[in-house]
Design a protein around this motif. Sequence first.
Motif, short mmCIF file in Angstrom:
data_model
loop_
_atom_site.label_atom_id
_atom_site.label_comp_id
_atom_site.label_asym_id
_atom_site.label_seq_id
_atom_site.Cartn_x
_atom_site.Cartn_y
_atom_site.Cartn_z
N PHE A 7 0.78 -1.23 0.00
CA PHE A 7 0.00 0.00 0.00
C PHE A 7 0.82 1.29 0.00
O PHE A 7 0.26 2.37 -0.15
CB PHE A 7 -1.02 0.03 1.15
CG PHE A 7 -0.45 0.23 2.53
CD1 PHE A 7 -0.51 1.48 3.14
CD2 PHE A 7 0.09 -0.82 3.24
CE1 PHE A 7 -0.01 1.67 4.42
CE2 PHE A 7 0.59 -0.64 4.52
CZ PHE A 7 0.53 0.61 5.11
N HIS A 8 2.12 1.21 0.18
CA HIS A 8 2.91 2.43 0.07
C HIS A 8 4.38 2.13 -0.16
O HIS A 8 4.85 1.03 0.10
CB HIS A 8 2.75 3.34 1.30
CG HIS A 8 3.51 2.88 2.52
ND1 HIS A 8 2.98 2.01 3.45
CD2 HIS A 8 4.75 3.18 2.97
CE1 HIS A 8 3.87 1.80 4.41
NE2 HIS A 8 4.96 2.49 4.14
N VAL A 60 -1.92 8.90 -5.42
CA VAL A 60 -1.38 7.56 -5.63
C VAL A 60 -0.52 7.57 -6.89
O VAL A 60 -0.79 8.36 -7.80
CB VAL A 60 -2.49 6.49 -5.72
CG1 VAL A 60 -3.16 6.30 -4.38
CG2 VAL A 60 -3.50 6.82 -6.78
N PRO A 61 0.50 6.73 -6.96
CA PRO A 61 0.83 5.72 -5.97
C PRO A 61 1.21 6.37 -4.64
O PRO A 61 1.84 7.42 -4.60
CB PRO A 61 1.99 4.95 -6.58
CG PRO A 61 2.52 5.79 -7.68
CD PRO A 61 1.43 6.72 -8.08
N ARG A 62 0.78 5.73 -3.54
CA ARG A 62 0.93 6.26 -2.19
C ARG A 62 2.38 6.26 -1.76
O ARG A 62 3.08 5.26 -1.87
CB ARG A 62 0.13 5.39 -1.20
CG ARG A 62 0.17 5.87 0.21
CD ARG A 62 -0.98 6.75 0.61
NE ARG A 62 -2.24 6.22 0.17
CZ ARG A 62 -3.13 6.92 -0.56
NH1 ARG A 62 -2.88 8.14 -0.92
NH2 ARG A 62 -4.28 6.37 -0.92
N VAL A 84 9.10 -0.89 1.35
CA VAL A 84 7.81 -1.14 0.71
C VAL A 84 6.88 -1.60 1.81
O VAL A 84 7.20 -2.55 2.55
CB VAL A 84 7.94 -2.21 -0.40
CG1 VAL A 84 6.58 -2.48 -1.04
CG2 VAL A 84 8.95 -1.78 -1.45
N GLY A 85 5.75 -0.92 1.96
CA GLY A 85 4.81 -1.22 3.03
C GLY A 85 3.69 -2.13 2.58
O GLY A 85 3.09 -1.92 1.52
N PHE A 127 16.76 -5.10 0.40
CA PHE A 127 15.35 -4.79 0.17
C PHE A 127 14.62 -4.83 1.52
O PHE A 127 14.69 -5.82 2.23
CB PHE A 127 14.75 -5.80 -0.80
CG PHE A 127 13.35 -5.48 -1.26
CD1 PHE A 127 13.13 -4.43 -2.13
CD2 PHE A 127 12.28 -6.22 -0.80
CE1 PHE A 127 11.85 -4.12 -2.56
CE2 PHE A 127 11.00 -5.91 -1.23
CZ PHE A 127 10.78 -4.87 -2.10
N ARG A 128 13.95 -3.74 1.89
CA ARG A 128 13.29 -3.64 3.19
C ARG A 128 11.78 -3.66 3.03
O ARG A 128 11.22 -2.96 2.19
CB ARG A 128 13.73 -2.36 3.89
CG ARG A 128 13.15 -2.22 5.30
CD ARG A 128 13.66 -0.97 6.00
NE ARG A 128 15.04 -1.13 6.40
CZ ARG A 128 16.03 -0.28 6.10
NH1 ARG A 128 15.81 0.78 5.36
NH2 ARG A 128 17.25 -0.50 6.54
N ILE A 129 11.14 -4.47 3.87
CA ILE A 129 9.68 -4.59 3.91
C ILE A 129 9.18 -4.08 5.25
O ILE A 129 9.76 -4.38 6.29
CB ILE A 129 9.26 -6.08 3.77
CG1 ILE A 129 9.69 -6.67 2.42
CG2 ILE A 129 7.76 -6.26 4.00
CD1 ILE A 129 8.92 -6.13 1.24
#
Length: 163
Positions: A7-8, A60-62, A84-85, A127-129
């Motif tokens: 979502f973001h 958006v994109p958010r 990336v959320g 890569f971070r989530i």
Amino acid sequence: MQLGDQFHLGIVTAGLAATMDALTSVFGYEWGPEVGGPTTVRLPSGDAVLDLRCAFSTSVPRLELVRSIPGTLWEPAPGGIHHVGFWSDDVAADTAELAGNGYVLEAGRNGPDGRPFFTFQRSATGFRIELVSTAARAGLEQCWASPAQRTAPAQRTAETDRP
């Protein structure tokens, strides 16, 4: 966790207002209010109270712009995108799934019910989530609602929300 739960995109910046202005000028982004404040987070070194503040785009994109906190994982990323959320119905299970795929837990917070509320995990490639409990969805959606759509001032607290 599903692709549709994304979502973001999070961007950490030392100059929140300047970054907002630049993204508005170049791309036409519009912004919700800056929210956040002192928040207790669980780090590998132990619990810490950090002044987590951010603003979400109403466009958006958010995008989520996060104020940088030197010496923490909340520092600007070399390539711009910090994380990336994703929404998560079960942050604990999704955190375990990511760990099984090599992601290392960098930070997290439990909600009032004691269950994980949000986590930040990083892969070996960087890569971070961010996983965010769907329990936060209604509150967070107020951060990007138009002023006419907001049901109450967008005031996030450490106990009910996360930046």
